[in-house]
Design a protein around this motif. Structure first.
Motif, PDB file in Angstrom:
ATOM      1  N   GLY A 178      14.137  67.611  39.839  1.00 28.51           N
ATOM      2  CA  GLY A 178      15.132  67.243  38.848  1.00 28.51           C
ATOM      3  C   GLY A 178      16.511  67.066  39.432  1.00 28.51           C
ATOM      4  O   GLY A 178      16.749  67.271  40.626  1.00 28.51           O
ATOM      5  N   LYS A 179      17.447  66.692  38.559  1.00 25.06           N
ATOM      6  CA  LYS A 179      18.789  66.303  38.978  1.00 25.06           C
ATOM      7  C   LYS A 179      19.818  67.430  38.860  1.00 25.06           C
ATOM      8  O   LYS A 179      20.934  67.306  39.354  1.00 25.06           O
ATOM      9  CB  LYS A 179      19.245  65.112  38.124  1.00 25.06           C
ATOM     10  CG  LYS A 179      20.256  64.189  38.760  1.00 25.06           C
ATOM     11  CD  LYS A 179      20.463  62.962  37.890  1.00 25.06           C
ATOM     12  CE  LYS A 179      21.369  61.947  38.552  1.00 25.06           C
ATOM     13  NZ  LYS A 179      21.537  60.732  37.703  1.00 25.06           N
ATOM     14  N   ALA A 180      19.448  68.517  38.214  1.00 26.81           N
ATOM     15  CA  ALA A 180      20.390  69.624  38.038  1.00 26.81           C
ATOM     16  C   ALA A 180      20.739  70.242  39.388  1.00 26.81           C
ATOM     17  O   ALA A 180      19.914  70.294  40.311  1.00 26.81           O
ATOM     18  CB  ALA A 180      19.786  70.677  37.111  1.00 26.81           C
ATOM     19  N   LEU A 181      21.967  70.699  39.510  1.00 25.04           N
ATOM     20  CA  LEU A 181      22.438  71.288  40.758  1.00 25.04           C
ATOM     21  C   LEU A 181      21.698  72.601  41.032  1.00 25.04           C
ATOM     22  O   LEU A 181      21.720  73.530  40.226  1.00 25.04           O
ATOM     23  CB  LEU A 181      23.945  71.552  40.678  1.00 25.04           C
ATOM     24  CG  LEU A 181      24.590  72.198  41.908  1.00 25.04           C
ATOM     25  CD1 LEU A 181      24.434  71.295  43.126  1.00 25.04           C
ATOM     26  CD2 LEU A 181      26.058  72.502  41.640  1.00 25.04           C
ATOM     27  N   LYS A 182      21.055  72.669  42.197  1.00 26.89           N
ATOM     28  CA  LYS A 182      20.324  73.866  42.598  1.00 26.89           C
ATOM     29  C   LYS A 182      20.635  74.123  44.069  1.00 26.89           C
ATOM     30  O   LYS A 182      20.475  73.219  44.910  1.00 26.89           O
ATOM     31  CB  LYS A 182      18.820  73.675  42.400  1.00 26.89           C
ATOM     32  CG  LYS A 182      18.436  73.414  40.942  1.00 26.89           C
ATOM     33  CD  LYS A 182      16.993  72.966  40.801  1.00 26.89           C
ATOM     34  CE  LYS A 182      16.681  72.604  39.352  1.00 26.89           C
ATOM     35  NZ  LYS A 182      15.332  72.039  39.182  1.00 26.89           N
ATOM     36  N   PRO A 183      21.084  75.339  44.430  1.00 27.81           N
ATOM     37  CA  PRO A 183      21.521  75.590  45.801  1.00 27.81           C
ATOM     38  C   PRO A 183      20.487  75.249  46.869  1.00 27.81           C
ATOM     39  O   PRO A 183      20.832  74.731  47.927  1.00 27.81           O
ATOM     40  CB  PRO A 183      21.832  77.098  45.784  1.00 27.81           C
ATOM     41  CG  PRO A 183      22.218  77.381  44.365  1.00 27.81           C
ATOM     42  CD  PRO A 183      21.331  76.486  43.538  1.00 27.81           C
ATOM     43  N   HIS A 184      19.192  75.498  46.602  1.00 27.79           N
ATOM     44  CA  HIS A 184      18.191  75.253  47.634  1.00 27.79           C
ATOM     45  C   HIS A 184      17.922  73.765  47.860  1.00 27.79           C
ATOM     46  O   HIS A 184      17.229  73.393  48.810  1.00 27.79           O
ATOM     47  CB  HIS A 184      16.888  75.983  47.320  1.00 27.79           C
ATOM     48  CG  HIS A 184      16.102  75.396  46.179  1.00 27.79           C
ATOM     49  ND1 HIS A 184      16.474  75.533  44.871  1.00 27.79           N
ATOM     50  CD2 HIS A 184      14.955  74.677  46.171  1.00 27.79           C
ATOM     51  CE1 HIS A 184      15.595  74.931  44.087  1.00 27.79           C
ATOM     52  NE2 HIS A 184      14.658  74.394  44.844  1.00 27.79           N
ATOM     53  N   LEU A 185      18.488  72.903  46.984  1.00 26.75           N
ATOM     54  CA  LEU A 185      18.312  71.465  47.153  1.00 26.75           C
ATOM     55  C   LEU A 185      19.552  70.788  47.741  1.00 26.75           C
ATOM     56  O   LEU A 185      19.568  69.568  47.898  1.00 26.75           O
ATOM     57  CB  LEU A 185      17.969  70.811  45.807  1.00 26.75           C
ATOM     58  CG  LEU A 185      16.666  71.279  45.160  1.00 26.75           C
ATOM     59  CD1 LEU A 185      16.461  70.574  43.826  1.00 26.75           C
ATOM     60  CD2 LEU A 185      15.478  71.047  46.076  1.00 26.75           C
ATOM     61  N   LEU A 186      20.584  71.560  48.056  1.00 30.20           N
ATOM     62  CA  LEU A 186      21.746  70.987  48.710  1.00 30.20           C
ATOM     63  C   LEU A 186      21.333  70.356  50.033  1.00 30.20           C
ATOM     64  O   LEU A 186      20.407  70.823  50.712  1.00 30.20           O
ATOM     65  CB  LEU A 186      22.796  72.071  48.959  1.00 30.20           C
ATOM     66  CG  LEU A 186      23.450  72.691  47.707  1.00 30.20           C
ATOM     67  CD1 LEU A 186      24.319  73.875  48.114  1.00 30.20           C
ATOM     68  CD2 LEU A 186      24.268  71.653  46.953  1.00 30.20           C
TER      69      LEU A 186
END
Length: 348
Positions: A186-194
């Motif tokens: 998804g598009k929501a900000l998530k630290p592990h996807l930075l």
């Protein structure tokens, strides 16, 4: 007749992909796009690549804003779709890209999702092989409510169902490991996807049979004839935006040869416009299906362990979500199934 279409959750990745495909569909007009926190903005503020839709503005995701359309696509997190679709009435064709209407078992829903159980809709995987020799496609004709499969589910189900349905594989002790692009989260900000976290790294998640797609895979393989099916699958986030490469293995029935397996898979998908089995010894890459509503797969036989190895590739946002939704819409409304969809990927 041109169909009026609304897309709920239009600011997300799945919603954006739906809009990209629908914008080129000759039989639809996109009239309403909705969002939550982005409501009030121009669509192109959230989806700047959709220049042909720059006249649209995002509005709140409410039943009132979605009413009066011929087709409503819902691309919302689980738990949110069911709350909304209960209020959309019976006139529109409603296609849910979330999880709320996929599972037939309330016990499975409680175990893997929790919250209110909204019941199963017609399942939007047209190519799914069924025990009686038919395909799920036949159950989509004329449907008014359709649930699109999970993306991991599509990659694994299409890869293993032919062998299950043909009686060539044992349905227990199935194993799949998937390399998954980050857009699936998804598009929501998530630290592990930075970028600094995912670049140059691979990261497993939902390890040990906890992934929410597990009961859906078992449900599909049981429908294909795999009574008592069980699977352990592990998704691994890798530094690519799109794509799933699923490597699935299963114990073969004694005496089955690679030629038997290859023939069964080729026969199963020979007439399918969006599923292709590669020649023996060839295997797909995720780049081969980028932007396409295509599933590619290749087979091998591990003779030392008596297991088939099926490598399947899909674009998680197209065949894994939005493309499957549009394909299902076409079938339900008696339009040519491939309308608005392509088998050609984007390269390099």
């Amino acid at each position: 007749m041109t169909l009026s279409v609304a897309v709920a959750g239009a600011s997300g990745y799945a919603g954006g992909e739906l809009l990209r495909i629908l914008a080129a569909h000759p039989d639809v007009t996109i009239t309403t796009v909705t969002a939550h926190s982005n409501a009030g903005q121009p669509l192109v503020a959230a989806q700047p690549h959709l220049r042909s839709l720059e006249h649209l503005a995002l509005v709140d995701t409410t039943p009132e804003n979605l009413a009066g359309h011929d087709v409503v696509f819902v691309a919302l997190p689980h738990g949110k779709s069911g709350e909304l679709t209960d209020h959309l009435g019976d006139e529109a064709l409603v296609i849910d890209c979330g999880a709320d209407h996929r599972l037939t078992s309330e016990d499975d829903w409680d175990k893997f999702y929790g919250g209110e159980f909204y019941g199963a809709w017609a399942y939007g995987l047209p190519e799914l092989l069924l025990t009686d020799g038919s395909r799920q496609r036949e159950r989509l004709v004329g449907a008014r409510r359709i649930a699109v499969p999970g993306c991991n589910v599509t990659a694994i189900t299409l890869g293993l169902a032919p062998g299950i349905q043909a009686g060539l594989l044992q349905p227990q002790d199935l194993v799949s490991v998937l390399a998954v692009g980050t857009s699936g989260a998804g598009k929501a900000l998530k630290p592990h996807l930075l970028a600094s976290e995912i670049h140059g790294s691979a990261m497993p998640y939902a390890v040990g049979g906890t992934h929410r797609h597990t009961p859906e895979i078992v449900q599909n393989l049981a429908a294909a004839g795999g009574e008592g099916a069980s699977i352990s699958f592990t998704p691994v986030l890798v530094p690519m935006s799109r794509g799933i490469l699923a490597t699935s293995t299963a114990q073969i029935v004694p005496g089955v040869a690679l030629s038997d397996l290859q023939a069964a898979w080729e026969q199963a998908y020979a007439a399918e416009p969006f599923v292709s089995v590669l020649p023996a010894g060839e295997f797909p890459k995720t780049a081969d299906v980028l932007g396409a509503n295509t599933a590619l797969m290749g087979l091998a036989l591990d003779e030392a362990t008596g297991r088939v190895v099926v490598v399947s590739a899909i674009d998680n946002l197209v065949k894994g979500t939005a493309g499957a939704a549009v394909q299902s819409m076409n079938i339900a409304l008696a339009l040519p199934e491939a309308t608005g969809l392509t088998t050609n990927g984007v390269a390099p």
